[in-house]
Design a protein around this motif. Structure first.
Motif, PDB file in Angstrom:
ATOM      1  N   CYS B 312       0.820  -1.227   0.000  1.00  0.00           N
ATOM      2  CA  CYS B 312       0.000   0.000   0.000  1.00  0.00           C
ATOM      3  C   CYS B 312       0.849   1.269   0.000  1.00  0.00           C
ATOM      4  CB  CYS B 312      -0.906   0.000   1.222  1.00  0.00           C
ATOM      5  SG  CYS B 312      -1.907   1.484   1.348  1.00  0.00           S
ATOM      6  N   CYS B 318      -8.964   3.657  -2.676  1.00  0.00           N
ATOM      7  CA  CYS B 318      -9.905   2.581  -2.344  1.00  0.00           C
ATOM      8  C   CYS B 318     -11.016   3.106  -1.440  1.00  0.00           C
ATOM      9  CB  CYS B 318      -9.185   1.377  -1.733  1.00  0.00           C
ATOM     10  SG  CYS B 318      -8.207   1.730  -0.260  1.00  0.00           S
ATOM     11  N   HIS B 321     -13.662   4.902  -3.638  1.00  0.00           N
ATOM     12  CA  HIS B 321     -14.468   4.021  -4.482  1.00  0.00           C
ATOM     13  C   HIS B 321     -15.293   3.030  -3.678  1.00  0.00           C
ATOM     14  CE1 HIS B 321     -11.700   5.651  -7.475  1.00  0.00           C
ATOM     15  NE2 HIS B 321     -12.557   5.255  -8.388  1.00  0.00           N
ATOM     16  N   CYS B 322     -15.202   3.067  -2.379  1.00  0.00           N
ATOM     17  CA  CYS B 322     -15.863   2.040  -1.562  1.00  0.00           C
ATOM     18  C   CYS B 322     -17.300   2.460  -1.239  1.00  0.00           C
ATOM     19  CB  CYS B 322     -15.097   1.824  -0.260  1.00  0.00           C
ATOM     20  SG  CYS B 322     -15.922   0.655   0.843  1.00  0.00           S
ATOM     21  N   TYR B 325     -17.607   2.906   2.613  1.00  0.00           N
ATOM     22  CA  TYR B 325     -16.937   4.100   3.131  1.00  0.00           C
ATOM     23  C   TYR B 325     -17.699   5.371   2.747  1.00  0.00           C
ATOM     24  CZ  TYR B 325     -13.550   7.776   3.901  1.00  0.00           C
ATOM     25  OH  TYR B 325     -12.951   8.925   4.324  1.00  0.00           O
ATOM     26  N   GLY B 339     -11.871   2.522   5.644  1.00  0.00           N
ATOM     27  CA  GLY B 339     -12.109   2.067   4.278  1.00  0.00           C
ATOM     28  C   GLY B 339     -11.486   0.713   4.010  1.00  0.00           C
ATOM     29  N   PRO B 340     -11.435   0.336   2.738  1.00  0.00           N
ATOM     30  CA  PRO B 340     -10.941  -1.006   2.379  1.00  0.00           C
ATOM     31  C   PRO B 340      -9.546  -1.323   2.937  1.00  0.00           C
ATOM     32  CG  PRO B 340     -12.063  -0.023   0.529  1.00  0.00           C
ATOM     33  CD  PRO B 340     -12.010   1.037   1.577  1.00  0.00           C
ATOM     34  N   SER B 362     -18.083  -5.290   4.278  1.00  0.00           N
ATOM     35  CA  SER B 362     -17.755  -5.259   2.863  1.00  0.00           C
ATOM     36  C   SER B 362     -18.703  -6.178   2.117  1.00  0.00           C
ATOM     37  CB  SER B 362     -16.323  -5.721   2.630  1.00  0.00           C
ATOM     38  OG  SER B 362     -16.100  -5.947   1.249  1.00  0.00           O
ATOM     39  N   CYS B 368     -12.527  -1.702  -4.848  1.00  0.00           N
ATOM     40  CA  CYS B 368     -11.213  -1.277  -4.354  1.00  0.00           C
ATOM     41  C   CYS B 368     -10.089  -1.938  -5.144  1.00  0.00           C
ATOM     42  CB  CYS B 368     -11.074  -1.597  -2.869  1.00  0.00           C
ATOM     43  SG  CYS B 368     -11.538  -3.280  -2.414  1.00  0.00           S
ATOM     44  N   GLU B 369     -10.236  -3.231  -5.365  1.00  0.00           N
ATOM     45  CA  GLU B 369      -9.190  -3.960  -6.082  1.00  0.00           C
ATOM     46  C   GLU B 369      -9.058  -3.445  -7.512  1.00  0.00           C
ATOM     47  OE1 GLU B 369     -10.018  -8.136  -6.618  1.00  0.00           O
ATOM     48  OE2 GLU B 369      -7.882  -8.611  -6.658  1.00  0.00           O
ATOM     49  N   CYS B 372      -7.007  -0.017  -7.090  1.00  0.00           N
ATOM     50  CA  CYS B 372      -5.763   0.077  -6.306  1.00  0.00           C
ATOM     51  C   CYS B 372      -4.551   0.170  -7.236  1.00  0.00           C
ATOM     52  CB  CYS B 372      -5.622  -1.130  -5.383  1.00  0.00           C
ATOM     53  SG  CYS B 372      -4.045  -1.124  -4.513  1.00  0.00           S
TER      54      CYS B 372
END
Ligand code: SF4
Lengths: 218, 475, 253
Positions: B312, B318, B321-322, B325, B339-340, B362, B368-369, B372
């Motif tokens: 990270c 992330c 875009h969550c 969150y 968040g994620p 979640s 998130c993926e 990222c």
């Protein structure tokens, strides 16, 4: 205490070797485009202007006249610079008289000069080059031109020689041999200080310069 | 200290009820998402950058001990003093020691998530030292005694009126205003005075380059440069995962970090610090300390899946875009990292007993993926946190593994397994549901479902039956 | 994670994996998928021993139970190496991407991977492997579309679904705002975090309502059950429809 902390941390890091066989994917696939000289100037100007820098491309001989003009509009009272910078002599001979700021060469060292510096209107520096890809100036402060010149005054004026503009950051790092020569402080600067921390509303000059003016000298 | 009891459900209820908060988050984060796409318009090029950024970080993790040793050696040669801290408490003590050795009582801080992880401000204040946040967002929430709600835009939950009130209530002689320009001017005036008079400057580190012993910091405001240039002493703190091998790793990482964080091509300043002030130089700190913190990170390295958490670069995209969150905001997570990324990092640092609940927040939507920049498989690690929380097989490694293990859920899932593993049982259960499904008691999970939805209906004939009746070949 | 798949050519026979939810609650959608495949000239085989892809347990932290159920599916579809078509992007994503992950350290890994490579989402398969053409026989109608997160991000099936809808000349597709955002289902997430899930589906419904569409189409019954159940609870008059069922009705007038 911290040396034993160090030993324990490294023991764990080395031990991780035995439990995981690291897979590393292939990198080195992305490269920003290489450009010719005119494209480099044009892109740098465009990129810097989008983040509110003021960029003027002009023949080298005309820079001091341009500076006079810029200082006049801003009614600058004080201007600081490095006494031994390549443009120092020209500055002293051209920036004088009515309507021009008082020249304050950067003093012996920051401890003595700091309080005065925080009240100065304009700082002018040279640059080592530029990068077109992301619209930045490469600034490596020196004993002649210290770090705070480009940070503390309200306006930062930077002189950039057009033939020192690189296409990409990677190219600049290679050609200038950053890896062998890292200075005390190497900076990339793209514009005036800014923030969007309140309601994502962009505002300039939150701590550092409110304006960045770049004179690209051809 | 990091692991206060977390009542996540209560936090969520409170956050969801706050319409202003939800509106503030939604508009800010939608803006950041759009800016990110605008600055990375070419999907193929973006994926190539992600290939490089992921490779750079995974390479660094693969060689982590060597790179940290090299970083330490280079920094030391350059005159930077390197300290190692296993825990946040040790890191705090180290910084206090540095302050004391200079009789320093005023610390000016640039943005640093690691210092949040250490709860450094609180610690120093309890020892009579003023620790002042100078990033505008951090400054605002520090005045209001709040933690950040976002790792990049810490005051994103506040609107201009709220900021105006915070300034008027906490800064001497400042009248209320809600004009953004004026609020910025107030901060500029207040903080420039603090930079001028600060004894020690503190910063985080975005990338530490082992090859040259260089600390790379990105920022827009200039407060980071102020903190690392004006005071006579600079202390940098970093998690040990921040090291990269060489300068040539930086271009894709820098580009993606700023694009993902704020939708910019580059920040205003990229500040590369390699040594304290040298002879003849007229400014810059005379002393630089680098504090390298472990706090559970070296343990993550020992697991092929968990170590990817360490890739990270704290870009915060992330979070933006969550869908969870965006709705509950950062404070509900009750942790430094929301968040994620917080859902996978916090349980690993603070343990599953206290923070395992975060991994339940979640829907595993994979947003998130998808964004990222260094391609951390976040949903997979969230699943791993859930698996470790029950630790059925007893081979868990995360702190607090097995903390959620309970007979009821174990039995439910065992029953589920039998139903779906044994065809005859499956046929029986499905036909029972078809016959009696609308008479299920409205309790437990079904009650949670039906609070905002009608109950699921079960068909009188299953697909198995219909297919058979229609003569669909079954083998 | 979305990949470009290699689609089989000259398909004569496919396996059909109906999914547990379709089996119990949406069998008509499941049958419509079978009918669409047969209409494209493909023989459909429906193994009666099939049940569930295992995702509920997998996502809830019960890996061993998920593996046991996954093994049962792999076995049920093992007699031939026909493509396996699934009327759900989420279950297809589970079988395509997560089966290999679940068995990454087991001796059967390579067999599992071969199984996984045969898995396709229904709409994607109809469009990209069978190249179906449809003639719309229905009255003009305005619809909107919701992709399940896994149909979109794991199976890359959104474009195919829209292309199929686009073949229906009397159907106007109005896209919703934030189409990329999760509806809040997430399997056991909706039960473990009911309040967050409720907030998500409430926003989704507002976006659907704003399109003025009379039906919301999706390739995933989990989302349809969530969105549809919430719309019914709130009295929002938009019909939730599985893509296969919708197409089958349109082309049969
Ligand atoms: S996990 Fe990825 S997206 Fe999230 S903050 Fe870290 S680098 Fe950014």
């Amino acid at each position: 205490m911290s040396s034993t902390a160090r030993d324990r941390i490294f023991a764990r890091l080395h031990a991780a070797r035995t439990t995981v066989s690291p897979y590393v994917p292939q990198g080195g696939t992305w490269q920003a485009p290489m450009l010719d000289k005119d494209q480099r100037i044009e892109l740098l100007k465009k990129r810097m202007e989008t983040v509110r820098s003021e960029v003027h491309v002009l023949p080298e001989a005309e820079w001091s006249a341009k500076l006079v003009e810029l200082l006049k509009v801003r009614e600058a009272k004080t201007l600081t610079y490095g006494h031994d910078a390549w443009f120092g002599g020209a500055l002293r001979s051209k920036i004088k008289g009515k309507g021009m700021p008082r020249l304050v060469p950067y003093g012996e060292n920051a401890e003595a000069f700091r309080d005065e510096l925080f009240g100065i209107d304009v700082g002018i520096t040279s640059t080592l080059g530029g990068i077109a890809e992301n619209g930045t100036l490469i600034v490596w402060p020196t004993p002649q031109e210290p770090r705070l010149l480009s940070l503390v005054p309200t306006v930062h004026v930077a002189l950039l020689k057009a033939d020192t503009i690189h296409s990409t950051l990677a190219e600049a790092m290679r050609e200038m041999r950053w890896a062998e020569n890292m200075p005390t402080n190497a900076l990339l600067i793209s514009g005036p200080s800014k923030t969007a921390d309140i309601e994502m509303t962009l505002a300039f000059g939150v701590h550092g310069p409110k304006e960045l003016i770049v004179l690209v000298l051809e | 200290m990091g692991s206060q009891h977390l009542d996540f459900t209560a936090n969520v209820t409170e956050a969801l009820a706050d319409r202003q908060l939800r509106a503030n988050f939604k508009s800010a984060l939608t803006g950041l998402m759009k800016k990110r796409v605008a600055v990375l318009p070419d999907a193929a090029e973006r994926e190539r950058m992600r290939d490089d950024a992921e490779a750079a970080k995974r390479k660094a993790l693969a060689k982590l001990p060597e790179l940290l040793e090299r970083l330490e050696r280079r920094c030391t040669e350059n005159g930077i003093i390197v300290h190692w801290a296993e825990t946040t408490a040790e890191a705090n003590e180290i910084i206090l020691g540095i302050m004391r050795s200079h009789d320093a009582t005023k610390l000016v801080k640039g943005k640093s998530m690691v210092s949040e992880e250490m709860h450094l401000n609180h610690f120093l204040e309890s020892h009579g030292i003023e620790a002042l946040e100078t990033d505008l967002g951090e400054f605002i929430i520090q005045l209001n005694h709040e933690p950040p709600s976002h790792i990049i835009v810490p005051a994103v939950h506040k609107n201009r009126q709220q900021v105006g009130r915070i300034f008027a209530d906490n800064l001497e002689g400042i009248p209320y205003t809600d004009v953004v320009e004026e609020l910025n001017a107030i901060a500029r005036k207040t903080l420039r005075e603090k930079f001028r008079t600060g004894h020690v400057g503190l910063s985080g580190v975005n990338f530490a380059v082992a090859e040259t012993g260089t600390l790379v910091l990105v920022e827009n405001e200039g407060n980071g440069r102020m903190c690392t240039t004006v005071p006579p002493v600079h202390v940098a703190v970093m998690g040990l995962e921040k090291v990269v091998e060489s300068l040539s790793d930086l271009p894709p990482l820098l580009r993606l970090l700023t694009a993902s964080a704020t939708g910019q091509l580059v920040t205003t300043y990229v500040n590369c610090i390699t040594s304290p002030r040298k002879d003849g130089e007229r400014d810059g700190p005379k002393e630089i300390h680098l504090v390298i913190l472990d706090n559970g990170r070296s343990k993550m390295l020992a697991d092929a899946q968990l170590r990817r958490t360490l890739q990270c670069i704290r870009c915060g995209t992330c979070l933006n875009h969550c869908p969870v969150y965006i709705r509950i905001g950062g404070h509900a997570y009750g942790s430094v990292y929301p968040g994620p990324i917080g859902k996978i990092l916090t349980p690993q640092i603070d343990g599953l007993a206290d923070k395992g609940v975060l991994a339940t927040a979640s829907s595993l939507c994979n947003a998130c993926e998808e964004v990222c920049p260094v391609r951390i498989p976040i949903p997979g690690i969230i699943r791993r946190m859930r698996t470790e929380a029950y630790d059925e097989k007893g081979d868990g490694v995360v702190k607090g593994h097995g903390a959620k293990k309970n007979l009821l859920e174990t039995l439910v899932w065992k029953g589920w397994e039998l139903t779906y593993r044994i065809p005859a049982l499956n046929r029986f259960v499905v036909s029972m549901l078809g016959r009696f499904g609308d008479k299920l008691p409205n309790v437990g999970p079904l009650k949670a479902w039906t609070s905002v939805r009608t109950a699921p209906r079960f068909a009188s004939k299953s697909l198995h039956q219909l297919a058979k009746e229609e003569g669909i070949r079954h083998e | 994670m979305a990949h470009t798949f290699t689609y089989p050519r000259d398909v004569k026979t496919v396996y059909y994996f109906g999914t547990c939810l379709v089996d119990m609650s949406f069998p008509q959608a499941g049958m419509a998928g079978i009918h669409l495949l047969r209409r494209a000239g493909v023989e459909v085989v429906f193994p009666q021993e099939q049940s569930c892809c295992g995702q509920p347990a997998y996502n809830s932290g019960f890996l061993e139970e998920a593996r046991a159920v996954a093994r049962a599916q792999i076995k049920a579809f093992s007699r031939a190496d026909w493509p396996i078509v699934v009327p759900s992007g989420s279950c297809a994503g589970m079988m395509r991407h997560h089966y290999p992950e679940m068995f990454a350290n087991d001796p059967e890994y390579f067999d599992v991977r071969k199984f996984s490579e045969r898995v396709f989402e229904l709409g994607d398969f109809l469009h990209n492997a069978l190249h179906v053409r449809y003639e719309d026989k229905g009255k003009p109608v305005k619809v909107t579309w919701h992709s399940s997160c896994h149909a979109m991000r794991e199976m890359g099936a959104t474009a195919a679904a829209k292309a199929l809808i686009g073949q229906l000349s009397n159907v106007e597709l109005v896209e919703i705002e934030r189409e990329y955002e999760c509806c809040g289902f997430g399997g056991t997430f909706s039960i473990k975090q009911p309040e967050i899930s409720a907030a998500m589906v409430a926003d989704k419904i507002e976006d659907i309502r704003a399109t003025g569409a009379s039906a919301i189409l999706s390739g995933d019954c989990g989302c349809l059950m969530n969105i549809g159940g919430a719309m019914e609870h709130k009295g929002v008059p938009v019909a939730p429809r599985h893509l296969a069922e919708f197409i089958w009705e349109r082309i049969n007038g």
